[in-house]
Every structure is written in C-alpha cells, then in structure tokens.
Design a protein around this motif. Structure first.
Motif, short mmCIF file in Angstrom:
data_model
loop_
_atom_site.label_atom_id
_atom_site.label_comp_id
_atom_site.label_asym_id
_atom_site.label_seq_id
_atom_site.Cartn_x
_atom_site.Cartn_y
_atom_site.Cartn_z
N PRO A 100 0.51 -1.50 -0.30
CA PRO A 100 -0.44 0.02 -0.14
C PRO A 100 1.19 1.12 -0.03
CG PRO A 100 -0.03 -1.06 2.43
CD PRO A 100 1.02 -1.97 1.31
N ASP A 101 1.95 1.10 0.23
CA ASP A 101 2.72 2.20 0.23
C ASP A 101 3.73 2.84 -0.73
OD1 ASP A 101 1.70 2.91 2.85
OD2 ASP A 101 2.79 1.54 3.62
N VAL A 102 4.00 1.90 -1.76
CA VAL A 102 4.92 2.38 -2.98
C VAL A 102 4.39 3.04 -3.94
CG1 VAL A 102 5.56 0.49 -4.96
CG2 VAL A 102 5.30 0.02 -2.40
N LYS A 103 5.25 3.82 -3.94
CA LYS A 103 4.98 5.44 -4.88
C LYS A 103 5.48 5.19 -6.35
CE LYS A 103 1.65 7.50 -1.69
NZ LYS A 103 2.17 6.08 -0.08
N LEU A 104 5.61 6.03 -7.07
CA LEU A 104 5.94 5.49 -8.25
C LEU A 104 5.68 7.50 -8.84
CD1 LEU A 104 8.09 5.16 -10.72
CD2 LEU A 104 6.18 4.19 -12.10
N THR A 105 6.30 8.41 -9.53
CA THR A 105 6.40 9.62 -9.44
C THR A 105 7.66 9.48 -10.77
OG1 THR A 105 8.17 10.61 -8.09
CG2 THR A 105 5.77 10.72 -7.56
N LEU A 106 6.44 10.73 -11.87
CA LEU A 106 7.20 10.83 -13.60
C LEU A 106 7.52 12.56 -12.92
CD1 LEU A 106 5.28 8.08 -15.24
CD2 LEU A 106 7.32 7.67 -14.07
N LEU A 147 19.38 5.52 -10.19
CA LEU A 147 20.30 5.84 -8.36
C LEU A 147 19.41 4.53 -6.91
CD1 LEU A 147 22.08 6.94 -7.13
CD2 LEU A 147 20.84 8.92 -6.64
N ASP A 148 20.18 3.45 -6.53
CA ASP A 148 19.24 2.85 -5.50
C ASP A 148 19.76 3.52 -3.98
OD1 ASP A 148 18.33 1.06 -4.31
OD2 ASP A 148 18.80 -0.55 -5.65
N MET A 167 13.37 3.04 4.72
CA MET A 167 12.27 2.89 3.41
C MET A 167 13.59 2.38 1.93
SD MET A 167 9.42 3.97 3.49
CE MET A 167 9.11 5.25 2.66
N ARG A 168 13.30 2.83 0.79
CA ARG A 168 14.12 2.31 0.03
C ARG A 168 14.42 4.33 -1.36
NH1 ARG A 168 15.07 -2.85 -3.90
NH2 ARG A 168 16.68 -2.14 -5.02
N MET A 169 13.94 3.77 -2.29
CA MET A 169 13.94 4.47 -3.66
C MET A 169 15.35 4.46 -4.78
SD MET A 169 14.15 9.01 -4.62
CE MET A 169 16.47 8.18 -5.47
N ILE A 170 13.89 3.90 -5.40
CA ILE A 170 15.09 3.25 -6.87
C ILE A 170 14.57 5.18 -7.56
CG2 ILE A 170 15.37 2.15 -8.99
CD1 ILE A 170 14.25 -0.68 -7.33
N GLY A 171 15.96 5.39 -7.91
CA GLY A 171 15.56 6.35 -9.48
C GLY A 171 16.03 6.81 -10.34
N VAL A 172 15.42 7.08 -11.15
CA VAL A 172 16.18 7.22 -13.01
C VAL A 172 16.23 8.17 -13.60
CG1 VAL A 172 16.12 5.78 -15.67
CG2 VAL A 172 15.66 4.09 -12.90
N ASP A 180 14.98 17.23 -18.51
CA ASP A 180 15.62 15.85 -18.25
C ASP A 180 14.03 15.57 -17.66
OD1 ASP A 180 18.14 16.05 -18.88
OD2 ASP A 180 18.41 16.94 -17.14
N PHE A 181 14.39 13.70 -17.80
CA PHE A 181 13.17 13.37 -17.42
C PHE A 181 13.53 12.48 -16.51
CE2 PHE A 181 9.50 10.10 -17.24
CZ PHE A 181 8.79 10.27 -16.94
N TYR A 182 12.13 12.48 -14.98
CA TYR A 182 12.65 11.28 -13.63
C TYR A 182 11.51 10.20 -13.51
CZ TYR A 182 16.66 14.89 -13.18
OH TYR A 182 17.85 15.61 -13.75
N LEU A 183 11.91 8.88 -13.20
CA LEU A 183 11.13 8.46 -12.77
C LEU A 183 11.30 8.29 -10.97
CD1 LEU A 183 11.74 7.41 -15.84
CD2 LEU A 183 10.50 5.47 -14.88
N LYS A 184 10.20 7.99 -9.82
CA LYS A 184 11.18 7.68 -8.71
C LYS A 184 9.94 6.82 -8.35
CE LYS A 184 11.79 10.79 -5.11
NZ LYS A 184 12.31 12.31 -4.22
N LEU A 185 10.89 5.94 -7.59
CA LEU A 185 10.10 4.15 -6.97
C LEU A 185 10.18 4.73 -5.34
CD1 LEU A 185 7.81 2.64 -7.68
CD2 LEU A 185 10.27 0.56 -7.74
N THR A 186 9.12 4.87 -4.45
CA THR A 186 9.48 4.60 -2.79
C THR A 186 8.90 4.48 -2.96
OG1 THR A 186 8.31 6.48 -2.73
CG2 THR A 186 10.76 7.00 -3.41
N GLY A 187 9.02 3.48 -1.20
CA GLY A 187 8.34 2.46 -0.56
C GLY A 187 8.92 1.80 0.82
N PRO A 188 8.63 1.44 1.10
CA PRO A 188 9.64 0.15 2.88
C PRO A 188 9.82 -0.75 1.83
CG PRO A 188 7.21 0.60 3.49
CD PRO A 188 7.18 1.07 2.13
#
Length: 210
Positions: A100-106, A147-148, A167-172, A180-188
């Motif tokens: 429920p806490d996993v989110k992705l922003t573009l 970036l992890d 927490m953890r974040m995977i950013g591209v 520039d374009f960014y993807l940011k995946l965050t969550g436990p």
C-alpha cells in the motif's frame, strides 16, 4: 329534458376521467405501464470520491508522459496529483499488489541531472557502511542513470514530509531536452522488492515519441 341532463352529465364525467391521465403524463392508451420519466442526474462527486474513482478506473496499457510512451502494467493505479505535486510532477502511480505504500512519480525537471541526483541523496540517511548503488542503464537506446538508496527517507519541508526508517528509493534520470525526465519509485524496502521487476519492465518499455 329530464333524460337529457343525466346523459350530458355522463359525457362530462367521461371527459374528465380521460383528461386526468393525459394531464398526469400517463394514459396515452398505448400501454398500461407508466410513461418513462427522465433519469435524474447523479449528484456531483466530492473531490475524495473523484480521486478514488479516477484511481480505480485507471487502465493498464500504453500511455505517454512528457513525450515518452510507457507500457503500464496491469494493476497499477494512476492517482490524482496533490496540490503540492501539481506543476512539479507529471504523473503518480500506486502499486497495490506490491504494497500500500509503494509509489511511483514521473516528472520533467530542469536544473541538471547531477544536481537532482544529489538532491535525492540528500533525502536519505543511509545506515553505517551502506552506500548508494548507482549504475548506467539504457532507456530506448539512451544512457540513463539508475540510483538505488536505502535507509531513512525524508521528503523535506516542501512536501510536508516526515522521516521514515526502513525505506528505499529507486530513481532513474533520463537526459532529455529541454528538461530531463525522472522516475522515482519509493516505499518500504520489503514492498519495493516486490515492485522492482515490474518497474524494470516499465522502464524498458519506454519509447521516445518526440
């Protein structure tokens, strides 16, 4: 005359009986069923109901964000942007099957990739001995940076966030012009582990449309 008056009264009575259904919208003579009435319009949804409807109605498949087409996996839910995100974020997703806490922003942001990567690093307090994992990945034949980060995540005062441990974040970061374009995946951490394979597939599906 005495026979004529009752007959006239009888005719007037029949006329009034027939007239009443016509004035009521019924009694066309074609059917005994009531005539169709206009369907009342539904009451406007509140903002919370609208947000829930938009999220639940979102569909998987090909979608374009800031000139990049992605194949959105089944089950992902695109959600409305908060007031704080508007003007900064292009799209936001939740991934319920991962957690429920996993989110992705573009987003498309200026300022240069290195400056934005440094800002991401500043949002995390890593455990002793742990380092960020950074690598180069190819997105539609363009070199991007992956970036992890893992540890305590603080979104900062701009988003009224609080620091959260574990927490953890995977950013591209994908180089684009003019921004520039960014993807940011965050969550436990344990939830993000479940989302990572689909996120990788989502990233590999990217195709530049303009």
């Amino acid at each position: 005359m005495s026979a004529v008056l009752p007959q006239n009264l009888w005719k007037h009575s029949v006329f009034l009986i027939c007239l009443f259904p016509v004035l009521s919208g019924c009694g066309s003579g074609e059917s005994d069923a009531p005539a169709d009435l206009p369907v009342p319009e539904a009451a406007p949804l509140s903002s919370a109901q609208s947000a829930a409807t938009e999220a639940s109605d979102s569909e998987s498949g090909e979608k374009v964000f800031d000139g990049i087409q992605f194949d959105v996996p089944v089950g992902w839910q695109q959600i409305p942007l908060s007031p704080a995100q508007q003007g900064m974020i292009s799209a936001s997703f939740q991934i319920p099957k991962a957690g429920p806490d996993v989110k992705l922003t573009l987003s498309s942001v200026g300022g240069g990739i290195e400056a934005n990567l440094q800002r991401w690093r500043g949002q995390f307090q890593l455990p002793p001995g742990e380092e960020p994992i950074q690598k180069t990945v190819r997105v539609d034949d363009v070199e991007a940076i992956w970036l992890d980060l893992r540890g305590t995540f603080d979104t900062g005062p701009a988003l009224n966030g609080t620091a959260e441990a574990g927490m953890r974040m995977i950013g591209v970061a994908i180089p684009r012009s003019p921004r520039d374009f960014y993807l940011k995946l965050t969550g436990p951490r344990e939830q993000l582990l479940k989302a990572e394979p689909e996120f990788e597939a989502f990233l590999k599906s990217a195709r530049f449309k303009q």
